[in-house]
Design a protein around this motif. Structure first.
Motif, mmCIF file in Angstrom:
data_model
loop_
_atom_site.group_PDB
_atom_site.id
_atom_site.type_symbol
_atom_site.label_atom_id
_atom_site.label_comp_id
_atom_site.label_asym_id
_atom_site.label_seq_id
_atom_site.Cartn_x
_atom_site.Cartn_y
_atom_site.Cartn_z
ATOM 1 N N UNK A 28 0.836 -1.195 0.000
ATOM 2 C CA UNK A 28 0.000 0.000 0.000
ATOM 3 C C UNK A 28 0.873 1.247 0.000
ATOM 4 N N UNK A 29 0.387 2.296 -0.689
ATOM 5 C CA UNK A 29 1.072 3.586 -0.638
ATOM 6 C C UNK A 29 0.336 4.553 0.281
ATOM 7 N N UNK A 30 -0.592 4.004 1.071
ATOM 8 C CA UNK A 30 -1.383 4.833 1.975
ATOM 9 C C UNK A 30 -2.715 5.237 1.388
ATOM 10 N N UNK A 31 -2.822 5.162 0.058
ATOM 11 C CA UNK A 31 -4.076 5.500 -0.617
ATOM 12 C C UNK A 31 -4.672 4.298 -1.341
ATOM 13 N N UNK A 32 -3.810 3.472 -1.889
ATOM 14 C CA UNK A 32 -4.255 2.326 -2.676
ATOM 15 C C UNK A 32 -3.685 1.045 -2.088
ATOM 16 N N UNK A 33 -4.558 0.072 -1.808
ATOM 17 C CA UNK A 33 -4.130 -1.236 -1.318
ATOM 18 C C UNK A 33 -4.041 -2.195 -2.497
ATOM 19 N N UNK A 34 -2.905 -2.863 -2.615
ATOM 20 C CA UNK A 34 -2.661 -3.742 -3.751
ATOM 21 C C UNK A 34 -2.228 -5.123 -3.279
ATOM 22 N N UNK A 35 -2.542 -6.109 -4.101
ATOM 23 C CA UNK A 35 -2.113 -7.482 -3.843
ATOM 24 C C UNK A 35 -1.086 -7.882 -4.890
ATOM 25 N N UNK A 36 0.024 -8.449 -4.440
ATOM 26 C CA UNK A 36 1.045 -8.938 -5.364
ATOM 27 C C UNK A 36 0.720 -10.381 -5.730
#
Length: 260
Positions: A183-191
């Motif tokens: 996460x960049x604090x705004x967008x949560x991502x799954x690898x």
């Protein structure tokens, strides 16, 4: 020796005859067919229902909802697309199926003289689907990860030396975060690791990758294809994933996604 011969024969047959749509269990259909600019007249639903009737599993839009067989290896998925091929007085479509390398493995055309767009296009798609055989998966590929199996016999001296050298190399390599979520604090991502040279970052609930990472000749530096079509570079930094995002003025901004 007999087993080896049989295996070689099977591999040869696969190369000769190629892969068929019916070899697949999982199908991915886009939320909207791109060549139908304003209205696709429900063709996505038509195709979904028709393929389900042929025993295919149509994947939902969210990657996190996919079965592990599909999520862990994209080559277990065939991608379906319907192209608008209509002429002035005839509703025509082209039904395509592509493998994980974007190679077309089946293309089928359908046409209808019914003038009403929704009914005519649906009828044309029905004709195109006649060439699609029911799902009869022959082989579900394993997850695209590298595993090591312990030897059942004592290793030779050469093998032992190789293993020791490999162990030393691994010990001195820069550690890479194994976290599956960033996460960049705004967008949560799954690898999601596709194979040893490729992985994607995806938003939860979305079938469109946020970014696709492919290995380069430099360790831990990747060529990145972004969702907006731009290509840039990405890399690991202190266990985090960094993307150099291009800006309209030609400059780049640094996006850091921290492992969670």
């Amino acid at each position: 020796m007999k087993k080896i011969s049989v295996l070689m024969l099977m591999m040869g047959s696969s190369l000769i005859f190629g892969q068929k749509v019916s070899d697949y269990k999982y199908v991915l259909i886009p939320e909207k067919f791109e060549t139908f600019k304003s209205n696709s007249y429900g063709l996505e639903a038509h195709l979904t229902n028709a393929l389900k009737a042929k025993n295919y599993v149509v994947l939902p839009s969210g990657i996190d909802q996919w079965p592990s067989e599909a999520r862990d290896n994209s080559c277990n998925i065939v991608n379906a697309e319907v192209l608008n091929d209509k002429s002035l007085f005839t509703n025509k479509v082209i039904l395509q199926f592509k493998d994980c390398h974007k190679k077309v493995i089946l293309e089928s055309k359908g046409r209808s003289d019914i003038k009403d767009f929704e009914e005519g296009l649906g009828n044309a798609l029905k004709q195109a689907l006649l060439k699609v055989a029911p799902s009869n998966p022959v082989n579900i590929l394993p997850a695209s990860t590298t595993t090591t199996t312990a030897p059942t016999t004592a290793p030779t001296t050469a093998a032992t030396n190789t293993a020791q050298s490999t162990h030393s190399a691994v010990s001195t390599a820069t550690p890479v975060s194994t976290s599956a979520n960033y996460s960049d604090g705004k967008t949560d991502l799954q690898k999601i690791q596709i194979d040893s040279n490729q992985f994607i970052l995806a938003k939860s609930g979305s079938s469109v990758p946020f970014a696709i990472f492919k290995s380069t000749s430099k360790k831990e530096v990747f060529l990145v294809k972004l969702a907006d079509g731009n290509t840039t570079i990405g890399y690991y930094e202190n266990g985090n994933i960094v993307i150099d995002r291009p800006q309209a003025d030609g400059r780049y901004t640094k996006e850091v996604f921290n492992g969670k």
